[in-house]
Enzyme design. Structure first.
Site, PDB file in Angstrom:
ATOM      1  N   ASN A  14      -1.089   3.596  12.369  1.00  0.00           N
ATOM      2  CA  ASN A  14      -2.389   2.609  11.762  1.00  0.00           C
ATOM      3  C   ASN A  14      -3.590   2.258  12.642  1.00  0.00           C
ATOM      4  O   ASN A  14      -3.275   1.597  13.885  1.00  0.00           O
ATOM      5  CB  ASN A  14      -2.279   1.766  11.248  1.00  0.00           C
ATOM      6  CG  ASN A  14      -2.422  -0.085  10.473  1.00  0.00           C
ATOM      7  OD1 ASN A  14      -3.523   0.324  10.332  1.00  0.00           O
ATOM      8  ND2 ASN A  14      -1.723  -1.063  10.615  1.00  0.00           N
ATOM      9  N   TRP A  15      -4.267   3.275  12.166  1.00  0.00           N
ATOM     10  CA  TRP A  15      -5.152   2.620  13.263  1.00  0.00           C
ATOM     11  C   TRP A  15      -6.589   1.387  13.332  1.00  0.00           C
ATOM     12  O   TRP A  15      -6.741   1.067  14.080  1.00  0.00           O
ATOM     13  CB  TRP A  15      -6.879   3.824  13.135  1.00  0.00           C
ATOM     14  CG  TRP A  15      -6.033   5.338  13.017  1.00  0.00           C
ATOM     15  CD1 TRP A  15      -4.882   5.628  13.635  1.00  0.00           C
ATOM     16  CD2 TRP A  15      -7.618   6.663  13.425  1.00  0.00           C
ATOM     17  NE1 TRP A  15      -5.284   7.289  13.848  1.00  0.00           N
ATOM     18  CE2 TRP A  15      -6.052   7.731  13.850  1.00  0.00           C
ATOM     19  CE3 TRP A  15      -8.954   6.372  13.523  1.00  0.00           C
ATOM     20  CZ2 TRP A  15      -7.406   9.053  13.835  1.00  0.00           C
ATOM     21  CZ3 TRP A  15      -9.072   7.823  13.428  1.00  0.00           C
ATOM     22  CH2 TRP A  15      -8.270   8.748  13.551  1.00  0.00           C
ATOM     23  N   LYS A  16      -5.834   0.731  11.579  1.00  0.00           N
ATOM     24  CA  LYS A  16      -6.955  -0.559  11.630  1.00  0.00           C
ATOM     25  C   LYS A  16      -8.101  -0.182  11.861  1.00  0.00           C
ATOM     26  O   LYS A  16      -9.026   0.397  11.268  1.00  0.00           O
ATOM     27  CB  LYS A  16      -6.141  -1.698  12.406  1.00  0.00           C
ATOM     28  CG  LYS A  16      -4.568  -2.252  12.812  1.00  0.00           C
ATOM     29  CD  LYS A  16      -4.471  -3.361  13.842  1.00  0.00           C
ATOM     30  CE  LYS A  16      -2.551  -2.576  13.638  1.00  0.00           C
ATOM     31  NZ  LYS A  16      -2.076  -4.289  14.563  1.00  0.00           N
ATOM     32  N   HIS A 100       0.216  -5.313   4.220  1.00  0.00           N
ATOM     33  CA  HIS A 100       0.045  -4.925   5.862  1.00  0.00           C
ATOM     34  C   HIS A 100      -0.608  -6.557   6.139  1.00  0.00           C
ATOM     35  O   HIS A 100      -0.544  -6.803   5.495  1.00  0.00           O
ATOM     36  CB  HIS A 100      -0.459  -3.796   6.758  1.00  0.00           C
ATOM     37  CG  HIS A 100      -0.624  -4.001   8.141  1.00  0.00           C
ATOM     38  ND1 HIS A 100      -0.857  -5.570   8.309  1.00  0.00           N
ATOM     39  CD2 HIS A 100      -0.151  -3.414   8.638  1.00  0.00           C
ATOM     40  CE1 HIS A 100      -0.551  -5.138  10.511  1.00  0.00           C
ATOM     41  NE2 HIS A 100       0.263  -3.352  10.492  1.00  0.00           N
ATOM     42  N   GLU A 102      -1.465  -8.068   7.800  1.00  0.00           N
ATOM     43  CA  GLU A 102      -3.007  -8.376   8.788  1.00  0.00           C
ATOM     44  C   GLU A 102      -3.806  -8.669   6.786  1.00  0.00           C
ATOM     45  O   GLU A 102      -4.448  -9.675   7.122  1.00  0.00           O
ATOM     46  CB  GLU A 102      -3.645  -7.429   9.481  1.00  0.00           C
ATOM     47  CG  GLU A 102      -2.801  -7.742  10.980  1.00  0.00           C
ATOM     48  CD  GLU A 102      -2.734  -6.072  11.658  1.00  0.00           C
ATOM     49  OE1 GLU A 102      -3.441  -5.695  11.365  1.00  0.00           O
ATOM     50  OE2 GLU A 102      -2.612  -6.546  12.137  1.00  0.00           O
ATOM     51  N   GLU A 170       8.135  -5.069   9.113  1.00  0.00           N
ATOM     52  CA  GLU A 170       7.370  -5.005  10.253  1.00  0.00           C
ATOM     53  C   GLU A 170       7.653  -6.571  10.962  1.00  0.00           C
ATOM     54  O   GLU A 170       6.815  -7.397   9.966  1.00  0.00           O
ATOM     55  CB  GLU A 170       5.993  -4.862   9.828  1.00  0.00           C
ATOM     56  CG  GLU A 170       5.416  -3.492  10.024  1.00  0.00           C
ATOM     57  CD  GLU A 170       4.421  -3.008  10.457  1.00  0.00           C
ATOM     58  OE1 GLU A 170       4.232  -1.322  11.297  1.00  0.00           O
ATOM     59  OE2 GLU A 170       3.495  -3.440  10.102  1.00  0.00           O
ATOM     60  N   GLY A 176       0.987  -6.317  17.790  1.00  0.00           N
ATOM     61  CA  GLY A 176       0.454  -5.955  19.019  1.00  0.00           C
ATOM     62  C   GLY A 176       0.036  -7.231  19.091  1.00  0.00           C
ATOM     63  O   GLY A 176      -0.456  -7.132  20.367  1.00  0.00           O
ATOM     64  N   SER A 216       4.853  -3.207  18.462  1.00  0.00           N
ATOM     65  CA  SER A 216       5.253  -2.964  19.063  1.00  0.00           C
ATOM     66  C   SER A 216       5.995  -1.356  19.622  1.00  0.00           C
ATOM     67  O   SER A 216       6.912  -1.632  20.604  1.00  0.00           O
ATOM     68  CB  SER A 216       5.026  -3.768  20.190  1.00  0.00           C
ATOM     69  OG  SER A 216       4.064  -5.134  19.655  1.00  0.00           O
ATOM     70  N   GLY A 237       0.647   0.698  15.587  1.00  0.00           N
ATOM     71  CA  GLY A 237       0.062   0.345  16.011  1.00  0.00           C
ATOM     72  C   GLY A 237      -0.776   0.603  16.918  1.00  0.00           C
ATOM     73  O   GLY A 237      -1.679   1.928  17.283  1.00  0.00           O
ATOM     74  N   GLY A 238      -1.311  -0.087  18.134  1.00  0.00           N
ATOM     75  CA  GLY A 238      -1.425  -0.313  19.123  1.00  0.00           C
ATOM     76  C   GLY A 238      -1.519   1.500  20.167  1.00  0.00           C
ATOM     77  O   GLY A 238      -2.658   1.775  20.085  1.00  0.00           O
TER      78      GLY A 238
HETATM   79  C1  PEP Z   1       0.944  -2.477  12.801  1.00  0.00           C
HETATM   80  O1  PEP Z   1      -0.215  -2.652  12.819  1.00  0.00           O
HETATM   81  O2  PEP Z   1       1.408  -2.049  11.887  1.00  0.00           O
HETATM   82  C2  PEP Z   1       2.033  -2.016  14.138  1.00  0.00           C
HETATM   83  C3  PEP Z   1       3.042  -2.102  13.613  1.00  0.00           C
HETATM   84  O3  PEP Z   1       1.020  -2.635  14.918  1.00  0.00           O
HETATM   85  P1  PEP Z   1       1.199  -2.081  16.956  1.00  0.00           P
HETATM   86  O4  PEP Z   1       2.144  -0.933  16.641  1.00  0.00           O
HETATM   87  O5  PEP Z   1       0.566  -2.458  17.446  1.00  0.00           O
HETATM   88  O6  PEP Z   1       2.834  -3.887  16.949  1.00  0.00           O
END
Ligand code: PEP
Length: 261
Positions: A14-16, A100, A102, A170, A176, A216, A237-238
């Site tokens: 997920n590049w956001k 998601h 967010e 999640e 994040g 994470s 994500g990251g």
């Molecule tokens: C996400 O945004 O779905 C996510 C899991 O982010 P991260 O891996 O940065 O926690």
């Protein structure tokens, strides 16, 4: 894995709202190089809408699949700023992330809207990656299972085809933040989700639906998380913004898949 039940792992990035087009091309080039020779894993990138078409070109000839981070539930219409399922299909998408945390937190998305979105996505031929998970206060109050059960039952209807549905657990407190659920914590919730799917929608659905973990995930913890029987992949994500890290997570999933085949 539930006795004989085998589910192909999926590693989704997920590049956001990250990456210019030049950076996006670099990232995909690095991922392509990094995953050469890895098999038994489905790989998905979910760039911002803006980059979908050029990334469809950038992944051409590779096993990487393309997904979006959101979709509207109507196929077309006066919905300024929105993008529809047929448009995503047109751009080469096979998947869409919905619900998601967010989107729930910053755009007030909730059950009734997400039910329409999931229905539209699967009816339109996309695979829906539907995200569920508790915030820290809910976990500390012992309400994790109640929250994920509500997230699912508010949105997933019995007629959603199992092969088009992917659930991502999640925990919001792990997104994040660098704070990952332990493999045991993630497995406990994901096993609960699978048992809830079995009792609500039937064993066939529970066996077929892949349940990803997100929060994470990074190269250093991927193998331990992916070793859990009810963790069928990761929503990243990251770490998906760094080609070497994303490829290392995909490699961990490939090793896991080879070990269980
Ligand atoms: C996400 O945004 O779905 C996510 C899991 O982010 P991260 O891996 O940065 O926690």
């Amino acid at each position: 894995m539930d006795g004989e039940v085998m589910r192909t792992p999926l590693i989704a990035g997920n590049w956001k709202m990250h990456k210019t087009l030049t950076e996006a091309r670099e990232l995909v080039k690095g991922i392509r190089e990094g995953i050469e020779g890895i098999s038994g894993v489905e790989v998905l990138i979910c760039p911002p809408f803006q980059h979908l078409l050029p990334m469809a070109g950038a992944i051409d000839g590779s096993p990487i699949m393309l997904g979006a981070q959101n979709a509207h539930y109507e196929p077309q219409g006066a919905f300024t700023g929105e993008v529809s399922v047929p448009m995503l299909k047109d751009a080469g998408c096979t998947h869409v992330i919905l619900g998601h945390s967010e989107r729930r937190q910053y755009f007030a998305e909730g059950g009734p809207l997400l039910a329409k979105k999931v229905r539209a996505a699967v009816a339109g031929g996309l695979n829906a990656i539907f995200c569920v998970g508790e915030i820290l206060e809910e976990r500390e109050a012992g309400r994790t299972q109640a929250v994920v059960e509500r997230h699912i039952s508010d949105v997933i209807r019995a007629d959603v085809p199992a092969e088009r549905l992917i659930i991502a657990y999640e925990p919001v407190w792990a997104i994040g933040t660098g704070r990952t659920a332990t493999p045991g914590q993630a497995q406990e919730v994901q096993a609960f989700i699978r048992s809830m799917l079995a009792s609500t929608y039937g064993q066939a659905m529970a066996d077929a639906v892949r349940i990803l973990y997100g929060g994470s995930v990074k190269p250093s913890n991927a193998a331990d998380l992916l070793a859990q029987p009810d963790i069928d992949g990761a929503l990243v994500g990251g770490a998906c913004l760094v080609a070497a890290d994303f490829a290392a997570i995909i490699k961990a999933a490939g090793i896991r898949a080879a070990a269980s085949s």
